[in-house]
Design an enzyme around this catalytic site. Sequence first.
Site, PDB file in Angstrom:
ATOM      1  N   TYR A 189       0.814  -1.217   0.000  1.00 39.36           N
ATOM      2  CA  TYR A 189       0.000   0.000   0.000  1.00 39.36           C
ATOM      3  C   TYR A 189       0.849   1.271   0.000  1.00 39.36           C
ATOM      4  O   TYR A 189       0.371   2.343  -0.359  1.00 39.36           O
ATOM      5  CB  TYR A 189      -0.933   0.030   1.215  1.00 39.36           C
ATOM      6  CG  TYR A 189      -2.051  -0.988   1.170  1.00 39.36           C
ATOM      7  CD1 TYR A 189      -2.235  -1.817   0.066  1.00 39.36           C
ATOM      8  CD2 TYR A 189      -2.931  -1.131   2.234  1.00 39.36           C
ATOM      9  CE1 TYR A 189      -3.253  -2.740   0.029  1.00 39.36           C
ATOM     10  CE2 TYR A 189      -3.956  -2.057   2.211  1.00 39.36           C
ATOM     11  CZ  TYR A 189      -4.111  -2.863   1.111  1.00 39.36           C
ATOM     12  OH  TYR A 189      -5.122  -3.793   1.069  1.00 39.36           O
ATOM     13  N   LYS A 218       3.116 -15.505   2.318  1.00 44.61           N
ATOM     14  CA  LYS A 218       3.058 -16.261   1.064  1.00 44.61           C
ATOM     15  C   LYS A 218       4.493 -16.573   0.646  1.00 44.61           C
ATOM     16  O   LYS A 218       4.953 -16.253  -0.456  1.00 44.61           O
ATOM     17  CB  LYS A 218       2.307 -15.450  -0.009  1.00 44.61           C
ATOM     18  CG  LYS A 218       1.943 -16.256  -1.256  1.00 44.61           C
ATOM     19  CD  LYS A 218       0.998 -17.397  -0.972  1.00 44.61           C
ATOM     20  CE  LYS A 218       0.603 -18.092  -2.282  1.00 44.61           C
ATOM     21  NZ  LYS A 218      -0.135 -19.347  -2.043  1.00 44.61           N
ATOM     22  N   ASP A 234      -3.447 -18.115   1.651  1.00 46.35           N
ATOM     23  CA  ASP A 234      -4.611 -18.776   1.069  1.00 46.35           C
ATOM     24  C   ASP A 234      -5.147 -19.858   2.003  1.00 46.35           C
ATOM     25  O   ASP A 234      -6.366 -20.003   2.171  1.00 46.35           O
ATOM     26  CB  ASP A 234      -4.289 -19.344  -0.318  1.00 46.35           C
ATOM     27  CG  ASP A 234      -2.943 -20.057  -0.392  1.00 46.35           C
ATOM     28  OD1 ASP A 234      -2.183 -20.019   0.587  1.00 46.35           O
ATOM     29  OD2 ASP A 234      -2.661 -20.654  -1.452  1.00 46.35           O
ATOM     30  N   ASP A 289      -5.506  -6.700   5.683  1.00 44.16           N
ATOM     31  CA  ASP A 289      -6.708  -5.988   5.239  1.00 44.16           C
ATOM     32  C   ASP A 289      -7.800  -6.982   4.868  1.00 44.16           C
ATOM     33  O   ASP A 289      -8.968  -6.849   5.256  1.00 44.16           O
ATOM     34  CB  ASP A 289      -6.338  -5.112   4.042  1.00 44.16           C
ATOM     35  CG  ASP A 289      -7.419  -4.105   3.689  1.00 44.16           C
ATOM     36  OD1 ASP A 289      -8.489  -4.112   4.328  1.00 44.16           O
ATOM     37  OD2 ASP A 289      -7.193  -3.310   2.768  1.00 44.16           O
ATOM     38  N   ASP A 312     -11.227  -8.487   7.510  1.00 42.02           N
ATOM     39  CA  ASP A 312     -12.625  -8.343   7.096  1.00 42.02           C
ATOM     40  C   ASP A 312     -13.307  -9.702   7.026  1.00 42.02           C
ATOM     41  O   ASP A 312     -14.493  -9.839   7.367  1.00 42.02           O
ATOM     42  CB  ASP A 312     -12.709  -7.648   5.730  1.00 42.02           C
ATOM     43  CG  ASP A 312     -12.649  -6.133   5.847  1.00 42.02           C
ATOM     44  OD1 ASP A 312     -12.460  -5.634   6.971  1.00 42.02           O
ATOM     45  OD2 ASP A 312     -12.792  -5.447   4.825  1.00 42.02           O
TER      46      ASP A 312
END
Length: 355
Positions: free
Chosen positions: A141, A191, A223, A247, A251
């Site tokens: 980001y 990852k 994942d 992020d 959620d």
Amino acid sequence: MTKRILCLAGDGIGPEVMSAALQVLQRVIEQYQLPLELEHELVGGASIDAQGTPITDSVLKKAASADAVLLGAVGGPKWDQLPMEQRPEKGLLALRKHLDLFANLRPATVHPALAEASSLKSELVAGLDLLIIRELTGGIYFGQPRGVREENGERIGYNTYVYSETEIKRIAKVAFETAQKRNKKLCSVDKANVLEVTRLWREVVQNMSAEYPDVELTHMYVDNAAMQLVRYPKQFDVVLTGNMFGDILSDQAAMLTGSIGMLPSASLNAQNQGMYEPCHGSAPDIAGQGKANPLAMILSVAMMLKYSLSEAKAAATIEEAVYKTIDGGLRTADLNQDEWISTEEMAKAVINQLI
């Protein structure tokens, strides 16, 4: 000594939930004689409309000098067509960067009375109590270079995913120390089988584990972590991850609780100065209808009292009042479409439970 709180209501349902939460805070201020001073300013779309920018330098300076910042929400379709650098979300990112709020704490807890509200079977989520610790000021980001360029007659968008050892170590320290105060279990999500930056992440976190022998450290690919969150979420206690993965996963974890309208968050810097906000966003589709759930904002106030203002007793009083209200069967529209009370009524119900 008086402590200062900067209140940034923002956009959409932000002003509604902020108003509700501040009513609760005001009662607690009176109850505990807390020396708190509140100041109100604009951020996001509201600031764009009034000042032409998602946040002004003046507001950033006020945030830096405050002991804590309360944020409602930013954004909405009204400003979607603006250039990226002028959109409401840039105000939020500027606050995080300016205050160096590198540690984002997002709890996902399921109160027994709300287990049936989850989209998962109640036995999978009843008693859930996990905490996601997300690095907030680095990663993709904020990485440079970034942008859109033209090459061979077509546009190409690009972003840079980058973390330094220092950034990884400081967020991992928060995670390990937090795990020590909970159930001594930490899962670091990356990852590392594909991305070099997260291979470094895993190596640094693994090396740091020697300093915390009482904490059980595990690693999981993002994942698989997403899958495990809906398969058996109670296997997790503290989850550590980077900005982008955090992020998304936070959620996802929020919906395990039945409504994202229930979940608070804290974003802290090294001095425990923090910004506190609900996880639900601006929800412009229900703004002004009295349907917004103010409990995430109210619980964010409790987190502020606990982490930045050292008022643990006042924080616990608010949390207990929220849970008593839930046990009493009162629900906002996100939790019960058939029988619900308004944002304002929920705030008053919580106030009535304050002891």
